[in-house]
Scaffold this motif. Structure first.
Motif, PDB file in Angstrom:
ATOM      1  N   PRO A 195     -23.838   7.832 -35.841  1.00 46.17           N
ATOM      2  CA  PRO A 195     -23.808   6.697 -36.772  1.00 46.17           C
ATOM      3  C   PRO A 195     -22.562   5.840 -36.587  1.00 46.17           C
ATOM      4  CG  PRO A 195     -23.301   8.741 -37.922  1.00 46.17           C
ATOM      5  CD  PRO A 195     -23.726   9.128 -36.536  1.00 46.17           C
ATOM      6  N   ALA A 196     -22.747   4.525 -36.729  1.00 48.36           N
ATOM      7  CA  ALA A 196     -21.626   3.583 -36.633  1.00 48.36           C
ATOM      8  C   ALA A 196     -20.985   3.338 -37.993  1.00 48.36           C
ATOM      9  CB  ALA A 196     -22.096   2.265 -36.028  1.00 48.36           C
ATOM     10  N   VAL A 197     -21.422   4.103 -39.010  1.00 52.20           N
ATOM     11  CA  VAL A 197     -20.872   4.031 -40.370  1.00 52.20           C
ATOM     12  C   VAL A 197     -21.129   2.654 -40.974  1.00 52.20           C
ATOM     13  CG1 VAL A 197     -18.943   4.770 -41.826  1.00 52.20           C
ATOM     14  CG2 VAL A 197     -19.087   5.590 -39.498  1.00 52.20           C
ATOM     15  N   LEU A 198     -22.326   2.156 -40.740  1.00 51.48           N
ATOM     16  CA  LEU A 198     -22.837   0.969 -41.442  1.00 51.48           C
ATOM     17  C   LEU A 198     -24.149   1.419 -42.068  1.00 51.48           C
ATOM     18  CD1 LEU A 198     -22.160  -1.643 -38.636  1.00 51.48           C
ATOM     19  CD2 LEU A 198     -20.874  -1.400 -40.753  1.00 51.48           C
TER      20      LEU A 198
ATOM     21  N   PHE B 216     -20.746  -4.500 -37.333  1.00 55.26           N
ATOM     22  CA  PHE B 216     -21.031  -3.463 -36.345  1.00 55.26           C
ATOM     23  C   PHE B 216     -20.066  -3.529 -35.173  1.00 55.26           C
ATOM     24  CE2 PHE B 216     -22.983  -2.512 -32.220  1.00 55.26           C
ATOM     25  CZ  PHE B 216     -23.094  -1.132 -32.348  1.00 55.26           C
ATOM     26  N   ILE B 217     -19.854  -4.711 -34.613  1.00 54.39           N
ATOM     27  CA  ILE B 217     -19.023  -4.773 -33.408  1.00 54.39           C
ATOM     28  C   ILE B 217     -17.602  -4.332 -33.712  1.00 54.39           C
ATOM     29  CG2 ILE B 217     -18.219  -7.159 -33.567  1.00 54.39           C
ATOM     30  CD1 ILE B 217     -19.530  -5.359 -30.411  1.00 54.39           C
TER      31      ILE B 217
ATOM     32  N   GLU C 148     -30.108  -0.062 -34.389  1.00 55.60           N
ATOM     33  CA  GLU C 148     -30.766  -1.180 -35.076  1.00 55.60           C
ATOM     34  C   GLU C 148     -29.905  -1.726 -36.218  1.00 55.60           C
ATOM     35  OE1 GLU C 148     -34.783  -0.347 -36.167  1.00 55.60           O
ATOM     36  OE2 GLU C 148     -35.350   0.314 -34.169  1.00 55.60           O
ATOM     37  N   GLU C 149     -28.680  -2.044 -35.909  1.00 53.44           N
ATOM     38  CA  GLU C 149     -27.757  -2.506 -36.946  1.00 53.44           C
ATOM     39  C   GLU C 149     -28.102  -3.923 -37.395  1.00 53.44           C
ATOM     40  OE1 GLU C 149     -25.821  -0.337 -38.132  1.00 53.44           O
ATOM     41  OE2 GLU C 149     -25.832   1.175 -36.554  1.00 53.44           O
TER      42      GLU C 149
END
Length: 843
Positions: free
Chosen positions: A333-336, A403-404, A396-397
């Motif tokens: 996970p990108a923690v979003l 995100f970036i 799929e953010e």
């Protein structure tokens, strides 16, 4: 007209194979080809990596518990609750068994007597004598048993009373026993694991498992387990995987396994499962929860509406990938929050922990046994590193800017410690649009190595976009096509995917990885369609797309042999058809609907002042439509897709105007045009996706594709909007309240004939791959140039009616392999609706 890979056109011919310079019989004329494939033997094509095609596993459609994970007991540790799904409790899938006398008490307990801190619940059974216990219903219809087969059972138990605990596989009410065995539980009042083996005396698909005590007592039970002993065995020995499903995946010969999922990775809370966080029940998938002894792994609420036990965890994914010779590709996970979920700004304090967890994951996969996480890997049975080379961050953010920012922190931390790891970004949930473009711009600006694209589209879209990657920047990020599928399960959908895959191979210098999705579906528990492999409790079968994927994966080749295809060219089709009105979880009203030609001539008009809607026909048979106060009104705010259509419009140039008002509900309203029937139309969805975006979609045979989209656009309740749709052949301009809102030109044509040629370095074979996705045969001239090939070749064909499916009862779409003669120049007539691979050995 020609270009590499795919060609536009229709074909009609008889079935034949004739070398150039020879006729079908004496005196017959040479056939006139519909298509010509010409190989450029002097050119060097793109190299194709061994990892080109792989599989994507997500715990959706009960793919893990009740599926690939061989556990037969449902809710084995009594952890289910309403967070998982409405109506779930700790006793879901369990019944109380009364051995006689007073009814026993079966209570799910969460207190200090638990098995361990992560396994919070256990069952406290209070009974007044032998025979009292609980019965598990299993998944779907129950436990599938085979006569003579053995089953490995176990239970964690504690009691102050020594007693014999019986495992019995029975019919639904316990009157017939198919297998039984016992374990001796001591009276130490300490949690201990007890194991036994059962042998079935019958073949049934609806058995139950009863676990009963042997004395009056208070007994704790947890982690009640039963697995068939005949499970998947790979390089790492006997696994916990269901044999037939694991074998079907192995038979694909995938180059990689992406895991543990898509949406389950990055939705729900990103907090850890700890007392400090109050043991959150719905969490994003976090790898540390899924390793170590299975009884210490906390369960979690699955995004797709059930409970996931984590019996199938990161160690099992890594070992299975190794077993089948595939590259492991985990996603963290990108923690979003993706998959349509809101941005969790209040959990950004979790970011650094997740970055460290990702570094620890790489250590778990690759670190020495002297490292903390490498030691855990060794303790679990795998001292050697797994050889992790790729890792994905995010899925799929929906928030590109946020995100970036997070992605770069992940990427930089990983590269600082592990510079050879490829860190994969993503481009959101769509194949185009504002979010997609913003993601790609940021990925390019930040020198991202690889971008994960996802899209699910109609078969028409796939047949129209064979050249999608032809124009991608060869110096930019590479593409991982992590999820794609045509939106149905018929053979025509698989044909369109096959045609598209020829374009992926042609662009193997850009598209480095590709995986159809989803992989598995339990036929009795489906959250998503289509899917590649289907199963019930005792059998499994491949879809038509499984057959296509297997054919491509087993015949990839190592490099592309440049080739071109030429033939007849199809023309764009003007947009004609009826006007449509629809709603989606809203109430709305429409008035003054009019269709006019460019010179102002009225082609159709309805102001509803006559009090009826005689000119309109329901296409979806949903919703509550009525003419009220001179307006056409739909009042059901829960119904989805309530499409009604007016009379057909044959004109190719026309304007549609009307007034539209949303009166209540979650979304906006939808205006259809070019409506043919319930599965073929265009519509302008204003205020869709919970009133957050407006999109024009094209539906073909029920499958929709997005043509244009605007994010952040909503519709105001009780405001009357002036809507105008101007159609000129294939060009469409849409106006809202007099202002241009969208314009597009749907002039892309279907390309039903596609091909690619590859070379297998190990065997020296040349592989000619041809897709003919039309109802007529395609006579094709094939010129291999000066390639040194043998005279005999192996040809594999998959063909059938485009509407056919592979189902539990029948699988009509299967490959057929024959031997054929192949001169260096020859004619081949490709069957209608077919995928053909001709594998030609070197001379």
């Amino acid at each position: 007209m020609s270009r590499p890979g795919a060609m536009k056109g229709l074909a009609a011919a008889a079935l034949l194979v004739v070398p150039l310079g020879m006729a079908a019989d004496a005196g017959a004329a040479k056939p006139v080809p519909d298509y010509t494939i010409t190989v450029d033997d002097s050119a060097q094509g793109a190299a194709i990596d061994d990892t080109m095609y792989g599989v994507f596993f997500e715990d959706i459609n009960y793919a893990a518990d009740g599926g690939l994970y061989a556990e037969l007991v449902r809710n084995r540790s009594f952890e289910f609750n309403s967070t998982d799904a409405s109506g779930f409790t700790g006793l879901t899938a369990w019944q109380v068994v009364n051995g006689g006398g007073a009814a026993p008490t079966a209570q799910v307990v969460n207190d200090a007597t638990r098995l361990n801190e992560n396994n919070r619940n256990h069952l406290r059974l209070t009974s007044d004598g032998p025979g009292d216990g609980v019965r598990n219903l299993g998944y779907n219809t129950g436990f599938a048993l085979k006569a003579g087969a053995t089953y490995d059972g176990s239970v964690w138990a504690r009691s102050t009373t020594a007693q014999t605990v019986t495992f019995a596989l029975t019919n639904a009410n316990g009157t017939v026993t198919y297998a039984s065995g016992t374990v001796a539980v001591d009276g130490s009042d300490a949690w201990k694991k007890y194991e036994l083996t059962l042998t079935a005396n019958a073949t049934v698909n609806d058995a139950r498992l009863a676990v009963t005590g042997g004395a009056a007592s208070v007994m704790g039970l947890d982690m009640i387990s039963l697995m068939p002993h005949d499970r998947w065995v790979g390089k790492n020995g006997l696994s916990t995987l269901r044999k037939d499903l694991a074998q079907k995946i192995a038979d694909l010969d995938p180059g990689f396994v992406r895991f543990p999922g898509g949406c389950i990775v990055n939705v729900n809370s990103h907090r850890a499962y700890t007392a400090a966080n109050n043991f959150p029940r719905a969490r994003s998938y976090q790898w540390k929860e899924t390793v170590g002894p299975v009884e210490t792994r906390p369960t979690n609420a699955n995004f797709w509406g059930y409970n996931q036990s984590y019996g199938l965890g990161y160690y099992e994914y890594f070992t299975f990938a190794e077993d089948i010779g595939a590259m492991p590709l985990p996603v963290v996970p990108a923690v979003l929050n993706g998959c349509g979920q809101g941005f969790r700004a209040n959990e950004q304090n979790e970011l650094q922990r997740h970055i460290q967890d990702t570094l620890d994951l790489i250590e778990f996969a690759n670190g020495p046994v002297t490292s903390t996480w490498g030691k855990l890997r060794a303790d679990m049975g795998h001292p050697a590193p797994f050889g992790l080379t790729h890792i994905g961050v995010g899925n799929e953010e929906n928030f590109p800017a946020q995100f970036i920012t997070n992605f770069v922190q992940f990427r930089d931390a990983i590269k600082a410690k592990y510079p050879n790891i490829t860190v994969i970004s993503n481009s959101g949930p769509d194949d185009e649009g504002t979010t997609f473009e913003q993601h790609w711009a940021q990925n390019r600006a930040n020198n991202v190595e690889m971008v994960d694209e996802h899209y699910y589209n109609s078969p028409t879209w796939f047949l129209q976009n064979n050249d999608r990657y032809d124009s991608y920047d060869r110096n930019g990020p590479k593409v991982f096509l992590g999820e794609y599928a045509s939106q149905d399960a018929k053979w025509f959908n698989s044909l369109s995917e096959a045609a598209y895959m020829t374009g992926l191979e042609r662009n193997a210098d850009i598209v480095k990885l590709a995986s159809y999705a989803p992989l598995l579906a339990n036929v009795d528990n489906v959250q998503w369609r289509p899917d590649m492999i289907w199963f019930d409790n005792h059998q499994s079968w491949g879809s038509t797309s499984y057959e296509v994927q297997k054919l491509f994966m087993n015949n990839v080749g190592d490099r592309v042999v440049p080739s071109t295809a030429s033939g007849k060219v199809m023309q764009p089709t003007p947009i004609t058809g009826a006007v449509g009105l629809s709603t989606w979880r809203t109430a709305a009203k429409y008035d003054d609907v009019k269709v006019t030609s460019p010179d102002g001539t009225t082609l159709f008009s309805d102001d509803f002042n006559d009090g009826n809607a005689d000119g309109w026909r329901p296409l979806a048979n949903r919703g509550t439509w009525a003419v009220t106060d001179g307006q056409f009104v739909q009042t059901n705010t829960t119904a989805e897709d309530t499409l009604v259509a007016g009379p057909a419009v044959a004109a190719t140039d026309y304007d549609v105007t009307m007034k539209a008002t949303k009166t209540a509900g979650a979304e906006g309203f939808l205006i259809g045009f070019g409506v043919k029937d319930s599965g073929n139309y265009y519509w302008w969805n204003l205020g869709g996706w919970n009133n957050t975006r407006s999109v024009v979609e094209k539906a073909t045979s029920g499958a929709k594709q997005t043509l244009v989209a605007r994010e952040g656009h909503s519709i105001t309740t009780n405001k009357a909007y002036d809507v105008k749709i101007s159609v000129r052949g294939t060009k469409v301009t849409l106006f809202l309240d007099g202002q241009e809102f969208f314009s597009f030109d749907d002039n892309t044509v279907i390309e039903p004939f596609a091909q690619v040629v590859t070379h297998d370095d190990a065997t020296g074979d040349t592989i000619v791959k041809v897709v003919n996705a039309q109802n007529t045969p395609a006579v094709t001239k094939i010129d291999l140039g000066k390639l040194k090939v043998a005279k005999k070749a192996t040809m594999t064909v998959i063909s059938g009616d485009p509407g056919q499916q592979n189902t539990r009862s029948a699988q009509p779409i299967r490959p057929v392999t024959t031997q054929i003669d192949v001169p260096s120049q020859f004619y081949r007539t490709f069957d209608p609706n077919s995928v053909t691979f001709i594998r030609i050995p070197k001379k």
